[in-house]
Scaffold this motif. Sequence first.
Motif, short mmCIF file in Angstrom:
data_model
loop_
_atom_site.label_atom_id
_atom_site.label_comp_id
_atom_site.label_asym_id
_atom_site.label_seq_id
_atom_site.Cartn_x
_atom_site.Cartn_y
_atom_site.Cartn_z
N THR A 216 0.89 -0.86 -0.09
CA THR A 216 -0.11 0.04 0.05
C THR A 216 1.12 1.21 0.09
OG1 THR A 216 -0.16 0.17 2.45
CG2 THR A 216 -1.78 -1.32 1.32
N PRO A 217 0.34 2.33 -0.31
CA PRO A 217 1.10 3.60 -0.62
C PRO A 217 1.51 4.10 0.66
CG PRO A 217 -0.58 3.78 -1.90
CD PRO A 217 -0.97 2.67 -1.08
N SER A 218 1.07 3.42 2.09
CA SER A 218 1.44 4.09 3.29
C SER A 218 2.53 3.20 3.83
CB SER A 218 0.06 3.90 4.32
OG SER A 218 -0.20 2.70 4.34
N VAL A 219 2.91 2.13 3.00
CA VAL A 219 3.87 1.27 3.77
C VAL A 219 5.44 1.70 3.42
CG1 VAL A 219 4.88 -0.96 3.57
CG2 VAL A 219 2.33 -0.71 3.61
N ALA A 220 6.23 1.69 4.15
CA ALA A 220 7.75 2.34 3.87
C ALA A 220 8.31 1.39 2.69
CB ALA A 220 8.37 2.35 5.07
N PRO A 221 9.26 2.04 2.04
CA PRO A 221 9.59 1.32 0.75
C PRO A 221 10.48 -0.02 1.31
CG PRO A 221 10.13 3.73 0.68
CD PRO A 221 9.43 3.50 1.75
N ALA A 222 11.22 0.22 2.38
CA ALA A 222 11.93 -1.07 2.84
C ALA A 222 10.89 -2.17 3.16
CB ALA A 222 12.81 -0.71 4.06
N GLU A 223 9.83 -1.76 3.77
CA GLU A 223 8.69 -2.96 3.97
C GLU A 223 8.01 -3.42 2.96
OE1 GLU A 223 8.01 -4.19 7.39
OE2 GLU A 223 10.02 -2.79 7.67
N GLN A 224 7.93 -2.69 1.87
CA GLN A 224 7.63 -3.25 0.55
C GLN A 224 8.51 -4.26 -0.16
OE1 GLN A 224 6.03 0.03 -2.19
NE2 GLN A 224 5.15 0.90 -0.55
N GLU A 225 9.69 -3.59 0.06
CA GLU A 225 10.80 -4.72 -0.36
C GLU A 225 10.73 -6.03 0.52
OE1 GLU A 225 13.79 -1.46 -2.13
OE2 GLU A 225 14.44 -2.37 -0.33
N LYS A 226 10.60 -6.03 1.69
CA LYS A 226 10.47 -7.16 2.41
C LYS A 226 9.41 -8.11 2.01
CE LYS A 226 12.69 -5.01 6.56
NZ LYS A 226 12.16 -4.73 8.05
N GLN A 227 8.10 -7.55 1.64
CA GLN A 227 7.03 -7.97 1.43
C GLN A 227 7.22 -8.84 0.02
OE1 GLN A 227 3.49 -5.65 1.61
NE2 GLN A 227 3.83 -5.11 3.59
N ARG A 228 7.72 -8.29 -0.85
CA ARG A 228 7.86 -8.70 -2.01
C ARG A 228 9.05 -9.85 -2.10
NH1 ARG A 228 8.34 -2.89 -3.64
NH2 ARG A 228 6.12 -2.40 -4.48
N ALA A 229 10.17 -9.74 -1.40
CA ALA A 229 10.99 -10.89 -1.07
C ALA A 229 10.12 -12.14 -0.50
CB ALA A 229 12.10 -10.36 -0.46
N ALA A 230 9.61 -11.69 0.30
CA ALA A 230 8.71 -12.99 1.29
C ALA A 230 7.64 -13.61 0.18
CB ALA A 230 8.21 -12.32 2.39
#
Length: 248
Positions: A4-18
Amino acid sequence: MTDTPSVAPAEQEKQRAASAALHWVQSGMLLGLGSGSTAAYFIAHLGAAVRAGRFQVQAVATSLVSEALARQAGIPLVEPRRGMRLDLTVDGADELDAQLQLIKGGGGALLREKVLATAANSLLILADSTKQVRQLGQFPLPLEVVPFAVPWVLDAVTSLGGHPVVRPDRTQPAQPARTDQGNLLVDCHFGLLPDPAALARELEQIPGLVEHGLFLGLAHAALIGQGEQVLLYRRGQEPQLVELPARP
């Protein structure tokens, strides 16, 4: 979990890797589940896939927190036993370099993390792009230490140039942080490590030091979120772009 746009970029990267890590899971596997925020995303994705009937797997967790997350997600857990080999352990890292050397233990689960990394046929590391470094050592090196031995371990690490600090508990800073085994955590500030293997050998000679957070030669591959992409890293190979699952 979706970005989501509110999620920090590093958290988005973690989610995608997971999310991408599910490509490495097959039905019938015995999995090691890591600890920390990136591993938590993987546990959530894996649990959703198990509940949907996509996989039939069993798992062992590297911490009590991850055990609880796995149970909540519906992932069957098993107890360690003699002769057990894990097909795959999926975990995060506090730092990793181009040779897939790691510093781990920021969450305090380094002992069980190293046990399951060593007991696995393959260790897959998940990380966001901030965890990549040219040389290990910017992140403090965690140690797990028997409480009785702490004064002598601090002296020994100081003699190695480590500037050790006993880690305080997050909720009760006046008390030391304790691991799931009841040991204490010591964070060592060595600075950049020109020879992590040599330091690991020195640390392994210190009585009362149960485990250190240098994970050398254990990771077989790493999935690293970099912006909108996830790249697969292997030692001695060029990174490869990983196809991400389609969003629902």
